[in-house]
Design a protein around this motif. Structure first.
Motif, PDB file in Angstrom:
ATOM      1  N   PRO A  29     -57.318 -53.783  33.266  1.00  0.00           N
ATOM      2  CA  PRO A  29     -57.570 -55.084  32.502  1.00  0.00           C
ATOM      3  C   PRO A  29     -57.878 -55.242  31.054  1.00  0.00           C
ATOM      4  CG  PRO A  29     -58.493 -55.276  34.531  1.00  0.00           C
ATOM      5  CD  PRO A  29     -58.062 -54.014  34.392  1.00  0.00           C
ATOM      6  N   LEU A  30     -58.326 -53.712  30.732  1.00  0.00           N
ATOM      7  CA  LEU A  30     -58.818 -53.469  29.305  1.00  0.00           C
ATOM      8  C   LEU A  30     -57.621 -53.393  28.307  1.00  0.00           C
ATOM      9  CD1 LEU A  30     -61.506 -50.961  30.126  1.00  0.00           C
ATOM     10  CD2 LEU A  30     -62.157 -53.534  29.735  1.00  0.00           C
ATOM     11  N   TYR A  31     -56.444 -53.057  28.688  1.00  0.00           N
ATOM     12  CA  TYR A  31     -55.433 -52.980  27.854  1.00  0.00           C
ATOM     13  C   TYR A  31     -54.232 -53.692  28.116  1.00  0.00           C
ATOM     14  CZ  TYR A  31     -58.071 -48.728  27.750  1.00  0.00           C
ATOM     15  OH  TYR A  31     -59.236 -47.965  27.607  1.00  0.00           O
ATOM     16  N   ALA A  32     -54.597 -55.195  28.618  1.00  0.00           N
ATOM     17  CA  ALA A  32     -53.588 -56.150  28.931  1.00  0.00           C
ATOM     18  C   ALA A  32     -52.947 -56.589  27.693  1.00  0.00           C
ATOM     19  CB  ALA A  32     -54.385 -57.306  29.387  1.00  0.00           C
TER      20      ALA A  32
ATOM     21  N   HIS B 188     -47.721 -35.243  25.826  1.00  0.00           N
ATOM     22  CA  HIS B 188     -49.127 -35.587  25.386  1.00  0.00           C
ATOM     23  C   HIS B 188     -50.250 -35.476  26.224  1.00  0.00           C
ATOM     24  CE1 HIS B 188     -46.365 -37.324  22.020  1.00  0.00           C
ATOM     25  NE2 HIS B 188     -45.983 -37.823  22.946  1.00  0.00           N
ATOM     26  N   ALA B 189     -51.327 -34.804  25.755  1.00  0.00           N
ATOM     27  CA  ALA B 189     -52.394 -34.391  26.680  1.00  0.00           C
ATOM     28  C   ALA B 189     -53.868 -35.091  26.094  1.00  0.00           C
ATOM     29  CB  ALA B 189     -52.699 -32.934  26.859  1.00  0.00           C
ATOM     30  N   VAL B 190     -54.051 -36.543  26.739  1.00  0.00           N
ATOM     31  CA  VAL B 190     -55.130 -37.256  26.150  1.00  0.00           C
ATOM     32  C   VAL B 190     -55.887 -37.697  27.217  1.00  0.00           C
ATOM     33  CG1 VAL B 190     -53.722 -37.995  24.139  1.00  0.00           C
ATOM     34  CG2 VAL B 190     -53.743 -39.247  26.237  1.00  0.00           C
ATOM     35  N   ASN B 191     -57.365 -37.735  27.270  1.00  0.00           N
ATOM     36  CA  ASN B 191     -58.079 -38.056  28.277  1.00  0.00           C
ATOM     37  C   ASN B 191     -58.561 -39.556  28.144  1.00  0.00           C
ATOM     38  OD1 ASN B 191     -58.157 -35.902  29.682  1.00  0.00           O
ATOM     39  ND2 ASN B 191     -59.592 -34.653  28.255  1.00  0.00           N
ATOM     40  N   ASP B 192     -58.287 -40.401  26.941  1.00  0.00           N
ATOM     41  CA  ASP B 192     -58.809 -41.498  26.425  1.00  0.00           C
ATOM     42  C   ASP B 192     -57.764 -42.720  26.761  1.00  0.00           C
ATOM     43  OD1 ASP B 192     -60.694 -43.447  25.011  1.00  0.00           O
ATOM     44  OD2 ASP B 192     -58.606 -43.929  24.169  1.00  0.00           O
ATOM     45  N   TRP B 193     -58.069 -43.494  27.706  1.00  0.00           N
ATOM     46  CA  TRP B 193     -57.292 -44.393  28.280  1.00  0.00           C
ATOM     47  C   TRP B 193     -56.512 -45.476  27.417  1.00  0.00           C
ATOM     48  CZ3 TRP B 193     -55.324 -42.944  32.656  1.00  0.00           C
ATOM     49  CH2 TRP B 193     -56.208 -42.421  33.631  1.00  0.00           C
ATOM     50  N   GLY B 194     -57.438 -45.857  26.192  1.00  0.00           N
ATOM     51  CA  GLY B 194     -56.709 -46.723  25.128  1.00  0.00           C
ATOM     52  C   GLY B 194     -55.795 -45.820  24.383  1.00  0.00           C
ATOM     53  N   ALA B 195     -56.050 -44.469  23.986  1.00  0.00           N
ATOM     54  CA  ALA B 195     -55.018 -43.789  23.420  1.00  0.00           C
ATOM     55  C   ALA B 195     -53.818 -43.575  24.222  1.00  0.00           C
ATOM     56  CB  ALA B 195     -55.416 -42.386  23.150  1.00  0.00           C
ATOM     57  N   LEU B 196     -53.942 -43.337  25.652  1.00  0.00           N
ATOM     58  CA  LEU B 196     -52.902 -43.176  26.474  1.00  0.00           C
ATOM     59  C   LEU B 196     -51.932 -44.268  26.506  1.00  0.00           C
ATOM     60  CD1 LEU B 196     -52.834 -41.158  29.927  1.00  0.00           C
ATOM     61  CD2 LEU B 196     -51.990 -43.779  29.742  1.00  0.00           C
TER      62      LEU B 196
ATOM     63  N   GLY C 202     -46.994 -55.155  38.996  1.00  0.00           N
ATOM     64  CA  GLY C 202     -45.491 -55.508  39.197  1.00  0.00           C
ATOM     65  C   GLY C 202     -45.370 -56.585  37.755  1.00  0.00           C
ATOM     66  N   GLY C 203     -45.771 -56.133  36.624  1.00  0.00           N
ATOM     67  CA  GLY C 203     -45.533 -57.113  35.595  1.00  0.00           C
ATOM     68  C   GLY C 203     -45.976 -56.305  34.389  1.00  0.00           C
ATOM     69  N   SER C 204     -45.624 -56.975  33.398  1.00  0.00           N
ATOM     70  CA  SER C 204     -45.951 -56.507  31.894  1.00  0.00           C
ATOM     71  C   SER C 204     -47.313 -56.807  31.572  1.00  0.00           C
ATOM     72  CB  SER C 204     -44.977 -56.929  31.108  1.00  0.00           C
ATOM     73  OG  SER C 204     -43.679 -56.501  31.188  1.00  0.00           O
ATOM     74  N   VAL C 205     -48.089 -55.864  30.872  1.00  0.00           N
ATOM     75  CA  VAL C 205     -49.318 -56.016  30.296  1.00  0.00           C
ATOM     76  C   VAL C 205     -49.290 -55.617  28.814  1.00  0.00           C
ATOM     77  CG1 VAL C 205     -50.380 -55.769  32.451  1.00  0.00           C
ATOM     78  CG2 VAL C 205     -50.161 -53.955  30.891  1.00  0.00           C
TER      79      VAL C 205
ATOM     80  N   LEU D 176     -50.044 -44.742  23.335  1.00  0.00           N
ATOM     81  CA  LEU D 176     -48.925 -43.896  23.384  1.00  0.00           C
ATOM     82  C   LEU D 176     -47.485 -44.288  24.040  1.00  0.00           C
ATOM     83  CD1 LEU D 176     -50.553 -40.406  23.209  1.00  0.00           C
ATOM     84  CD2 LEU D 176     -49.285 -41.346  21.415  1.00  0.00           C
ATOM     85  N   VAL D 177     -47.881 -44.768  25.451  1.00  0.00           N
ATOM     86  CA  VAL D 177     -46.851 -45.428  26.395  1.00  0.00           C
ATOM     87  C   VAL D 177     -46.253 -46.398  25.595  1.00  0.00           C
ATOM     88  CG1 VAL D 177     -46.540 -46.689  28.561  1.00  0.00           C
ATOM     89  CG2 VAL D 177     -47.957 -44.738  28.526  1.00  0.00           C
ATOM     90  N   GLU D 178     -47.178 -47.498  24.878  1.00  0.00           N
ATOM     91  CA  GLU D 178     -46.619 -48.661  24.170  1.00  0.00           C
ATOM     92  C   GLU D 178     -45.577 -48.231  23.254  1.00  0.00           C
ATOM     93  OE1 GLU D 178     -48.434 -52.641  22.570  1.00  0.00           O
ATOM     94  OE2 GLU D 178     -49.326 -50.986  21.720  1.00  0.00           O
ATOM     95  N   ALA D 179     -45.913 -47.031  22.561  1.00  0.00           N
ATOM     96  CA  ALA D 179     -45.067 -46.576  21.388  1.00  0.00           C
ATOM     97  C   ALA D 179     -44.038 -45.949  21.832  1.00  0.00           C
ATOM     98  CB  ALA D 179     -45.873 -45.775  20.474  1.00  0.00           C
TER      99      ALA D 179
END
Length: 326
Positions: free
Chosen positions: A265-268, A238-246, A323-326, A249-252
């Motif tokens: 901190p914006l994606y905690a 996946h090639a994305v430049n938006d941190w929210g989208a990135l 070193g933790g989950s967000v 996708l990791v979460e998914a």
């Protein structure tokens, strides 16, 4: 071609085109950056050569290359541009710099993690100064800075950024932004984020799918370089430049990625695990602010640079533990 006359003068706008040709390397790329046609760029360079009385380009296959005389002229062009900026700064200082407008160009995560705090502080510090923000990255960001379309550039050091030795700019390093590994909460290595074993070697993720920005972007370039240094080429799904989208996708469970601490901190709220890297210094990027050489004495630009430095130094985003989950 005629020798330089005693009434030597040149058009500064054409000089700017020559500087851009030096930066971009080809007529086509220069034309694209300046929103001109290649023919118009060629005409501007030819007119400058007539004014200077020396050849500035020569054929190089199907393209052109700069002559030795052009490089001499470019060295003086940088000094001329810097002196003009000093003149403008002196005039601004005469009015004490209490009002005006500034355009700040910055990369996306700089806008997300650094500019909000700096802009709030500047609003209190200089209430009569208007600050506009545009998203941009090198090399386009520095083309805009040269052209006066941007007054302050906030950027990251990578291959498309100007070197530290570039005399066209006065730069100040702001912070070292560490990049951590982001994996889905259910990833086999996610448990490492909850125990005391420290980080993981990037090479352990050589067989995972990766989520990476475009190759021309600062983070896309840095991620590719970091993985190459670790001994593998990432399998970019996946090639994305938006941190929210990135992060989504990791979460998914769609892959792993590197995420800078500046925006974490914006994606905690995301169910992802963040891990540091083992086996040497962590991946990081140097964030800096630059203005045109000579303009650093402008009181408004100096205040903007100073506030960016203060905000970067006190940023809580860089002090959080990894070193933790967000």
């Amino acid at each position: 071609m005629e020798q330089v006359s005693g009434t030597f003068s040149i058009d500064l706008r054409r000089l700017a085109v020559l500087r851009e040709l030096h930066r971009r390397g080809t007529l086509a790329r220069t034309a694209e950056a300046l929103h001109l046609t290649p023919s118009a760029v060629s005409q501007q360079i030819a007119a400058l050569a007539r004014e200077a009385g020396v050849p500035l380009t020569e054929r190089d296959g199907r393209g052109v290359r700069l002559t030795g005389q052009a490089r001499v002229l470019l060295a003086h062009a940088d000094l001329i541009a810097a002196q003009l900026e000093r003149t403008r700064a002196d005039l601004a200082s005469y009015g004490e710099g209490g009002r005006g407008s500034v355009t700040v160009g910055a990369f996306s995560s700089g806008i997300l993690g650094l500019l909000p705090g700096a802009l709030r502080a500047l609003g209190e510090r200089l209430p009569r100064v208007r600050v506009d923000v545009v998203e941009s990255e090198p090399p386009d960001l520095f083309t805009a800075l040269d052209a006066g379309q941007v007054d302050v550039a906030v950027a990251v050091d990578f291959h498309a950024a100007p070197p530290h030795t570039d005399t066209r700019y006065t730069r100040t390093d702001l912070l070292t932004d560490v990049l951590d590994i982001a994996v889905p909460a259910g990833h086999p290595l996610a448990a490492r984020a909850r125990d005391d074993r420290g980080g993981i070697a990037l090479r352990e993720l050589a067989h995972d799918p990766w989520i990476v920005g475009a190759a021309h972007s600062c983070c896309g370039a840095i991620t590719r370089a970091v993985c190459a240094a670790a001994g593998f080429t990432p399998d970019i799904r996946h090639a994305v430049n938006d941190w929210g989208a990135l992060s989504a996708l990791v979460e998914a469970g769609q892959g792993v990625a590197l995420i800078p601490r500046l925006v974490q901190p914006l994606y905690a709220h995301r169910r992802i695990a963040l891990l540091g890297t083992a086996g040497g210094p962590p991946p990081s990027r140097n964030v800096f602010v630059a203005v045109r050489a000579g303009s650093e004495a402008d009181p408004v630009l100096n205040a903007v640079r100073d506030q960016l430095r203060l905000t970067a130094a006190t940023s809580v985003t860089l002090g959080g533990s990894v070193g933790g989950s967000v």
